[in-house]
Design a protein around this motif. Structure first.
Motif, short mmCIF file in Angstrom:
data_model
loop_
_atom_site.label_atom_id
_atom_site.label_comp_id
_atom_site.label_asym_id
_atom_site.label_seq_id
_atom_site.Cartn_x
_atom_site.Cartn_y
_atom_site.Cartn_z
N GLU A 104 0.13 -8.28 -9.04
CA GLU A 104 -1.04 -8.56 -9.86
C GLU A 104 -2.26 -7.76 -9.38
N LEU A 105 -2.43 -7.67 -8.06
CA LEU A 105 -3.54 -6.89 -7.53
C LEU A 105 -3.37 -5.41 -7.87
N GLU A 106 -2.15 -4.90 -7.76
CA GLU A 106 -1.88 -3.51 -8.11
C GLU A 106 -2.20 -3.25 -9.58
N ARG A 107 -1.78 -4.15 -10.44
CA ARG A 107 -2.03 -4.01 -11.87
C ARG A 107 -3.53 -4.01 -12.16
N ALA A 108 -4.25 -4.96 -11.55
CA ALA A 108 -5.69 -5.06 -11.78
C ALA A 108 -6.41 -3.82 -11.25
N ALA A 109 -6.02 -3.34 -10.08
CA ALA A 109 -6.66 -2.15 -9.51
C ALA A 109 -6.39 -0.92 -10.39
N ARG A 110 -5.16 -0.78 -10.86
CA ARG A 110 -4.82 0.33 -11.74
C ARG A 110 -5.66 0.26 -13.02
N THR A 111 -5.82 -0.94 -13.57
CA THR A 111 -6.63 -1.12 -14.78
C THR A 111 -8.06 -0.68 -14.55
N ARG A 112 -8.57 -0.87 -13.34
CA ARG A 112 -9.94 -0.47 -13.01
C ARG A 112 -10.06 1.01 -12.68
N GLY A 113 -8.95 1.73 -12.74
CA GLY A 113 -8.99 3.17 -12.51
C GLY A 113 -8.65 3.62 -11.10
N TYR A 114 -8.31 2.70 -10.23
CA TYR A 114 -7.93 3.10 -8.88
C TYR A 114 -6.55 3.75 -8.90
N ARG A 115 -6.37 4.76 -8.04
CA ARG A 115 -5.09 5.48 -7.95
C ARG A 115 -4.42 5.28 -6.59
N ARG A 116 -5.12 4.60 -5.68
CA ARG A 116 -4.58 4.40 -4.34
C ARG A 116 -5.02 3.03 -3.86
N LEU A 117 -4.15 2.38 -3.10
CA LEU A 117 -4.48 1.12 -2.44
C LEU A 117 -4.41 1.35 -0.94
N TRP A 118 -5.29 0.68 -0.23
CA TRP A 118 -5.33 0.77 1.22
C TRP A 118 -5.52 -0.64 1.74
N LEU A 119 -4.90 -0.93 2.87
CA LEU A 119 -5.07 -2.25 3.50
C LEU A 119 -4.74 -2.15 4.96
N THR A 120 -5.17 -3.15 5.70
CA THR A 120 -4.74 -3.31 7.07
C THR A 120 -4.26 -4.75 7.24
N THR A 121 -3.34 -4.91 8.16
CA THR A 121 -2.92 -6.25 8.55
C THR A 121 -2.92 -6.29 10.07
N GLY A 122 -2.99 -7.49 10.60
CA GLY A 122 -3.06 -7.63 12.05
C GLY A 122 -1.71 -7.42 12.72
N PRO A 123 -1.73 -7.03 13.98
CA PRO A 123 -0.49 -6.78 14.72
C PRO A 123 0.34 -8.03 14.95
N ARG A 124 -0.25 -9.21 14.79
CA ARG A 124 0.49 -10.47 14.98
C ARG A 124 0.86 -11.11 13.65
N GLN A 125 1.02 -10.29 12.64
CA GLN A 125 1.42 -10.78 11.32
C GLN A 125 2.65 -10.01 10.84
N PRO A 126 3.80 -10.23 11.51
CA PRO A 126 5.00 -9.48 11.14
C PRO A 126 5.47 -9.76 9.71
N GLU A 127 5.16 -10.93 9.19
CA GLU A 127 5.57 -11.24 7.81
C GLU A 127 4.83 -10.33 6.83
N ALA A 128 3.53 -10.12 7.08
CA ALA A 128 2.74 -9.24 6.22
C ALA A 128 3.23 -7.80 6.35
N ARG A 129 3.46 -7.36 7.56
CA ARG A 129 3.98 -6.00 7.79
C ARG A 129 5.28 -5.80 7.02
N GLY A 130 6.18 -6.77 7.11
CA GLY A 130 7.45 -6.67 6.40
C GLY A 130 7.28 -6.65 4.90
#
Length: 171
Positions: A104-130
């Motif tokens: 849903e976030l990807e769809r909304a960002a694309r609708t707003r004209g974004y062509r790239r997504l960037w994020l960071t997650t913490g080193p103690r969040q293996p679920e997010a990394r996965g």
């Protein structure tokens, strides 16, 4: 056999009271994993950065009116949206909700004209990394290194541009 509850996607400002459980539980999770008060991290960006025209809206998935998962994005640069505050309520994990939030976030960002997504997650969040690795995000770090030696783990994803097909629906 019971059917899965229907999920509703809504876009709301950070000030919406339905957002409060997201931020509260997210703050608790960060504090538990990293041993420090997470308030400063959650409050780092003004709420306005997650609303139009800055490019971000908070998305929630509602089950029977209660928030169960969500996330937000904000303008990183003219072509890039930064994903933030991606969360699934602890009682609703392992059901694919985070994947749905990302879609849903990807769809909304694309609708707003974004062509790239960037994020960071913490080193103690293996679920997010996965999750990010499994959903097509490119790690911008050495995946063989100990995450604790890296700090925040950056990822990116290039969004496909929808091509014009010449059909009346595209006009």
């Amino acid at each position: 056999m019971t059917s899965a509850p229907e999920l509703t996607v809504i876009q709301v400002p950070v000030s919406d009271p339905r957002v409060e459980p997201l931020l509260r539980e997210l703050g608790h999770e960060y504090s538990t994993r990293y041993g420090a008060d997470a308030h400063d991290e959650i409050a780092r960006y003004p709420d306005e950065e997650f609303t139009e025209p800055y490019g971000g809206l908070l998305l929630l998935l509602l089950e029977r009116g209660e928030p169960v998962a969500g996330g937000a994005f904000r303008r990183y640069d003219a072509a890039t949206a930064e994903l933030k505050r991606i969360w699934t309520h602890s009682a609703h994990r392992r059901r694919g909700l985070a994947r749905r939030v990302l879609a849903e976030l990807e769809r909304a960002a694309r609708t707003r004209g974004y062509r790239r997504l960037w994020l960071t997650t913490g080193p103690r969040q293996p679920e997010a990394r996965g999750l990010y690795l499994a959903t097509g995000y490119t790690p911008l770090f050495d995946t063989e290194a100990d995450p604790e030696t890296i700090g925040p783990l950056p990822f990116e994803k290039h969004l496909a541009v929808r091509e014009h097909t010449g059909r009346a629906a595209d006009q």
